[in-house]
Design a protein around this motif. Structure first.
Motif, PDB file in Angstrom:
ATOM      1  N   LEU A 192      55.567  36.171  42.076  1.00 34.47           N
ATOM      2  CA  LEU A 192      54.330  36.770  42.582  1.00 34.47           C
ATOM      3  C   LEU A 192      54.562  38.154  43.183  1.00 34.47           C
ATOM      4  O   LEU A 192      53.886  39.114  42.808  1.00 34.47           O
ATOM      5  CB  LEU A 192      53.692  35.842  43.629  1.00 34.47           C
ATOM      6  N   ILE A 193      55.509  38.260  44.102  1.00 38.95           N
ATOM      7  CA  ILE A 193      55.746  39.541  44.783  1.00 38.95           C
ATOM      8  C   ILE A 193      56.190  40.590  43.765  1.00 38.95           C
ATOM      9  O   ILE A 193      57.113  40.371  42.979  1.00 38.95           O
ATOM     10  CB  ILE A 193      56.819  39.399  45.883  1.00 38.95           C
ATOM     11  N   THR A 205      33.876  34.022  46.798  1.00 36.27           N
ATOM     12  CA  THR A 205      33.711  34.291  45.370  1.00 36.27           C
ATOM     13  C   THR A 205      34.757  33.497  44.581  1.00 36.27           C
ATOM     14  O   THR A 205      35.776  33.075  45.139  1.00 36.27           O
ATOM     15  CB  THR A 205      33.861  35.799  45.091  1.00 36.27           C
ATOM     16  N   HIS A 206      34.510  33.284  43.302  1.00 35.11           N
ATOM     17  CA  HIS A 206      35.454  32.537  42.476  1.00 35.11           C
ATOM     18  C   HIS A 206      36.546  33.470  41.962  1.00 35.11           C
ATOM     19  O   HIS A 206      36.268  34.565  41.465  1.00 35.11           O
ATOM     20  CB  HIS A 206      34.734  31.881  41.295  1.00 35.11           C
ATOM     21  N   ILE A 207      37.777  33.028  42.088  1.00 33.22           N
ATOM     22  CA  ILE A 207      38.929  33.806  41.631  1.00 33.22           C
ATOM     23  C   ILE A 207      39.655  33.003  40.554  1.00 33.22           C
ATOM     24  O   ILE A 207      39.964  31.818  40.759  1.00 33.22           O
ATOM     25  CB  ILE A 207      39.909  34.100  42.796  1.00 33.22           C
ATOM     26  N   LYS A 208      39.907  33.653  39.415  1.00 35.38           N
ATOM     27  CA  LYS A 208      40.608  32.983  38.324  1.00 35.38           C
ATOM     28  C   LYS A 208      42.036  33.505  38.224  1.00 35.38           C
ATOM     29  O   LYS A 208      42.268  34.712  38.227  1.00 35.38           O
ATOM     30  CB  LYS A 208      39.872  33.221  37.002  1.00 35.38           C
ATOM     31  N   ILE A 209      42.970  32.556  38.132  1.00 36.92           N
ATOM     32  CA  ILE A 209      44.385  32.898  37.995  1.00 36.92           C
ATOM     33  C   ILE A 209      44.809  32.622  36.561  1.00 36.92           C
ATOM     34  O   ILE A 209      44.485  31.567  35.989  1.00 36.92           O
ATOM     35  CB  ILE A 209      45.241  32.061  38.974  1.00 36.92           C
ATOM     36  N   LYS A 210      45.518  33.558  35.997  1.00 37.67           N
ATOM     37  CA  LYS A 210      45.960  33.406  34.606  1.00 37.67           C
ATOM     38  C   LYS A 210      46.913  32.220  34.475  1.00 37.67           C
ATOM     39  O   LYS A 210      47.732  31.963  35.362  1.00 37.67           O
ATOM     40  CB  LYS A 210      46.648  34.684  34.130  1.00 37.67           C
ATOM     41  N   ARG A 211      46.771  31.526  33.378  1.00 35.52           N
ATOM     42  CA  ARG A 211      47.618  30.380  33.027  1.00 35.52           C
ATOM     43  C   ARG A 211      47.460  29.199  33.994  1.00 35.52           C
ATOM     44  O   ARG A 211      48.331  28.346  34.098  1.00 35.52           O
ATOM     45  CB  ARG A 211      49.099  30.790  32.925  1.00 35.52           C
ATOM     46  N   SER A 212      46.355  29.176  34.757  1.00 34.37           N
ATOM     47  CA  SER A 212      46.098  28.049  35.654  1.00 34.37           C
ATOM     48  C   SER A 212      44.730  27.455  35.348  1.00 34.37           C
ATOM     49  O   SER A 212      43.741  28.179  35.220  1.00 34.37           O
ATOM     50  CB  SER A 212      46.135  28.500  37.119  1.00 34.37           C
ATOM     51  N   ILE A 254      51.709  28.203  44.884  1.00 33.35           N
ATOM     52  CA  ILE A 254      50.782  28.137  43.748  1.00 33.35           C
ATOM     53  C   ILE A 254      51.414  28.745  42.505  1.00 33.35           C
ATOM     54  O   ILE A 254      51.367  28.174  41.409  1.00 33.35           O
ATOM     55  CB  ILE A 254      49.466  28.863  44.084  1.00 33.35           C
ATOM     56  N   PHE A 255      52.024  29.903  42.685  1.00 38.88           N
ATOM     57  CA  PHE A 255      52.570  30.603  41.519  1.00 38.88           C
ATOM     58  C   PHE A 255      53.940  30.073  41.120  1.00 38.88           C
ATOM     59  O   PHE A 255      54.370  30.236  39.975  1.00 38.88           O
ATOM     60  CB  PHE A 255      52.618  32.102  41.806  1.00 38.88           C
ATOM     61  N   ALA A 312      46.181  30.094  50.944  1.00 40.65           N
ATOM     62  CA  ALA A 312      47.032  31.053  50.245  1.00 40.65           C
ATOM     63  C   ALA A 312      46.529  32.468  50.531  1.00 40.65           C
ATOM     64  O   ALA A 312      45.348  32.749  50.347  1.00 40.65           O
ATOM     65  CB  ALA A 312      47.010  30.776  48.746  1.00 40.65           C
ATOM     66  N   MET A 313      47.427  33.343  51.013  1.00 37.90           N
ATOM     67  CA  MET A 313      47.035  34.707  51.359  1.00 37.90           C
ATOM     68  C   MET A 313      47.957  35.698  50.654  1.00 37.90           C
ATOM     69  O   MET A 313      49.186  35.556  50.686  1.00 37.90           O
ATOM     70  CB  MET A 313      47.071  34.914  52.871  1.00 37.90           C
TER      71      MET A 313
END
Length: 687
Positions: free
Chosen positions: A273-274, A301-308, A265-266, A246-247
């Motif tokens: 997303l856009i 690094t760890h990336i956190k996505i809201k509501r996931s 993903i979103f 995912a980019m």
């Protein structure tokens, strides 16, 4: 009142001066014409032509040798329609980038008679603007204008020289251009390769001056920037589409672009997303803002996505324009634990080399890679032999990625681990097995290699008592941890490496014979670097590129003499030493060029090559590059002999004119005078 004669005197003087200037110009033009004909008729050599630049005289010579007659103009050939249509498609980015600027030039030059045209890097005319109805030169899209078809012309020399140039009147080869002035400037792609040229030509010879050349250069540079941006945008779009990761592109705190994997993903989160603000999408806002502000990347690094609830590992890379402006950042995401390789990477076990990205195409390397690929398809053990620094682990990683890419790659250097610790490192231990052991115990390298590859480097340094245990493991495919009471089944591919002669060690009872034959079912012998001439050239370029990128500097070029010295050197430390030497040279280089003085001292001390850059010809370098024989690196030429010969050739080429010879060898005139006397070459020299 002043007499009328007194008032008219300045005007008359100006007219006389202008007339004299035109007459001088006419005389010079006639002289150039005569010199050109004399050279074509071989009454004089190109070196004796002194009214035009040397590159023009050389072009006249080539044009004549191509069978062209300066008094006869043959219509240039026209590429067939199908091929030309295909070429236009290939050059679409260049043509589209140039279109608005060519139109601006048309408006700017609408008051004068002029031709504006765009060519590709081979002299094919792609577009023509302001070509008049009486286009007697047949300058149309699809025609091929080169030295072979019409002789010396501005854009052909621009292509050959990779630099802007202006030709006036009889400096062109063909007589039909005697009243033409033309200015050409090159257009390069992002890698510095020539993409095409922009040319402004005018039949009004006396109205043409340096203004036209400056205008051509400015417009070409503007087109070049636009073209490079278009190419980068297309490259980025291709990368976004091709990758499974995912980019997401972020600018000014807003998501401006995302590939299909990211949108998926979103989409699962029922979120657009856009156009979203990063605060509405991610929880790690300070981290993202840090990259946007400082332009310093964050890797793995760890990336956190809201509501996931799913966790992601990601990299955040800043994006810069050609003029170093901040374009935002590129975020790459992949689910943690989505593949075994992510887990390996997080534990420090990586295998980045494959057969496809290995550097080196020499006959020895090609044969070795083919053999290694063949071995990789089988399960038997492989022994890699070669001097230190030849790249034994590179081959081990490539074999792993060919045979067990989804498993771990575990490397152990048998010579680097103390003898009292190597057994616990290989087999692991149970809690309390010995003083200092971890409370919960620890799996060994063999156990960690299950499902993948165990690489034992410097196997010749493994203690004899441990060799017997390893032999048993290879036979039974089972291990027991130190302090343990149960056997653990293991399944791994064994690859070993050594810089020693194991058979010699066997004779001296320093290595078990039965273990030797167990680990050497397949054998790979890596040639030392000094025997792989063409590999050196490719490795040098690879390391220069890699270190320049790592230091965020422009890639320096390698001078001919420095290249010659590197190719002559024996490289006792092989690829590892070459890598360090290039790292040092890139660091020490200035003005974007690596000269001999930028190389490490141990290399310079063994070289007999002179430091003067022009004393080594490209032919000398090519001769060594093309050789795969180690004897090619034993060339030993006296510094003074090479220097004397270089100066002698320069004087001959400059017809004994010291000033011109000094330019050829790159020395000051006074220094060259001193060396001429030193070598006894001062007969018949001229100022």
């Amino acid at each position: 009142m002043q007499p009328l004669e007194h008032l008219l005197s300045p005007i008359i003087n100006n007219l006389n001066n202008a007339s004299n200037q035109l007459e001088d110009e006419r005389i010079l033009i006639e002289k150039i014409k005569r010199q050109k004909m004399d050279m074509i008729q071989k009454k004089i050599t190109p070196f004796q032509v002194d009214l035009v630049r040397p590159e023009i005289a050389e072009s006249w010579k080539r044009s004549s040798e191509n069978g062209l007659d300066p008094l006869v103009y043959n219509d240039p050939p026209l590429m067939d329609a199908l091929s030309f249509e295909q070429r236009l498609k290939e050059k679409d980015y260049l043509i589209q980038a140039a279109a608005p600027y060519v139109s601006k030039l048309e408006n700017m030059l609408s008051h004068i008679e002029a031709y504006i045209f765009l060519s590709d890097e081979n002299g094919l005319i792609l577009r023509v603007a302001q070509a008049l109805d009486n286009n007697r030169f047949r300058l149309t899209p699809g025609t091929i204008w080169t030295e072979e078809t019409i002789g010396t012309c501005a854009h052909e020399l621009c292509i050959r020289l990779n630099s802007p140039i202006q030709l006036c009147g009889p400096e062109h080869f063909c007589r039909i251009f005697n009243n033409i002035s033309s200015s050409s400037a090159p257009i390069f792609d992002v890698d510095g390769n020539l993409e095409g040229t922009l040319t402004i030509a005018s039949p009004k010879f006396h109205r043409h001056d340096s203004y036209s050349l400056g205008l051509a250069v400015i417009m070409a540079e503007t087109i070049q920037k636009e073209f490079q941006l278009s190419a980068n945008r297309e490259l980025l779009q291709s990368a976004l589409t091709a990758t499974e990761d995912a980019m997401i592109m972020i600018k000014a705190g807003v998501v401006i672009k995302a590939n299909k994997a990211a949108c998926q993903i979103f989409k699962n989160l029922e979120q657009d997303l856009i156009g979203s603000q990063i605060g509405d999408v991610f929880e790690d806002i300070p981290l993202l803002e840090s990259v946007l502000g400082t332009r310093e990347p964050h890797i793995n690094t760890h990336i956190k996505i809201k509501r996931s609830k799913q966790k992601f590992s990601g990299s955040i890379q800043p994006m810069k324009s050609y003029d170093n402006k901040n374009l935002g950042c590129l975020l790459t995401l992949k689910p943690i634990n989505s593949t075994l390789k992510v887990s390996q990477s997080s534990n420090g076990f990586t295998s980045r080399f494959t057969f496809e990205n290995m550097i080196g195409t020499s006959p020895q390397s090609a044969k070795l890679k083919n053999l290694a690929k063949k071995f990789a398809r089988h399960k038997s053990n492989i022994l890699i032999q070669g001097e230190s620094g030849t790249g034994k682990e590179v081959f081990a990683q490539a074999i792993h990625n060919e045979s067990r890419p989804d498993g771990p790659f575990i490397a152990v250097n048998c010579a680097a681990i103390p003898k009292n610790l190597i057994e616990s490192e290989l087999f692991g231990y149970e809690p309390g097995a010995f003083t200092g052991a971890e409370r919960i115990g620890k799996p060994g390298k063999i156990e960690q290699a299950c499902g993948g590859t165990l690489f034992l480097d410097e196997i010749g340094d493994m203690p004899l008592e441990l060799q017997a245990v390893l032999l048993r493991v290879l036979e039974d495919k089972m291990i027991m941890r130190l302090g343990g009471s149960r056997y653990i089944s293991v399944n791994f591919r064994l690859v070993t490496a050594t810089n020693k002669n194991l058979l010699e060690l066997v004779k001296r009872d320093l290595f078990r014979e039965d273990l030797y034959y167990r680990i050497s079912v397949f054998k790979l012998n890596i040639s030392p670097l000094r025997e792989r001439g063409s590999d050196i050239v490719q490795l040098i370029d690879h390391f220069i590129t890699a270190y320049a990128e790592a230091e965020c500097i422009d890639k320096p070029t390698l001078s001919s003499t420095a290249k010659y010295i590197l190719l002559q050197y024996n490289w006792p430390g092989n690829v590892r030493q070459l890598s360090n030497a290039i790292s040092y040279a890139v660091c020490m280089s200035t003005d974007g060029v690596i000269y001999p003085e930028h190389l490490p001292d141990e290399i310079l001390k063994t070289s007999s090559t002179p430091v003067l850059e022009r004393h080594v010809s490209e032919k000398d370098v090519e001769d060594i590059e093309s050789s795969s024989d180690s004897d090619a690196f034993a060339v030993n030429i006296s510094v003074k002999e090479m220097e004397k010969e270089a100066i002698k050739r320069a004087l001959e080429k400059a017809d004994n004119h010291v000033r011109d010879a000094a330019k050829i060898v790159g020395l000051s005139k006074s220094t060259l005078y001193r060396k001429i006397k030193q070598y006894g070459l001062d007969n018949n020299i001229e100022e």
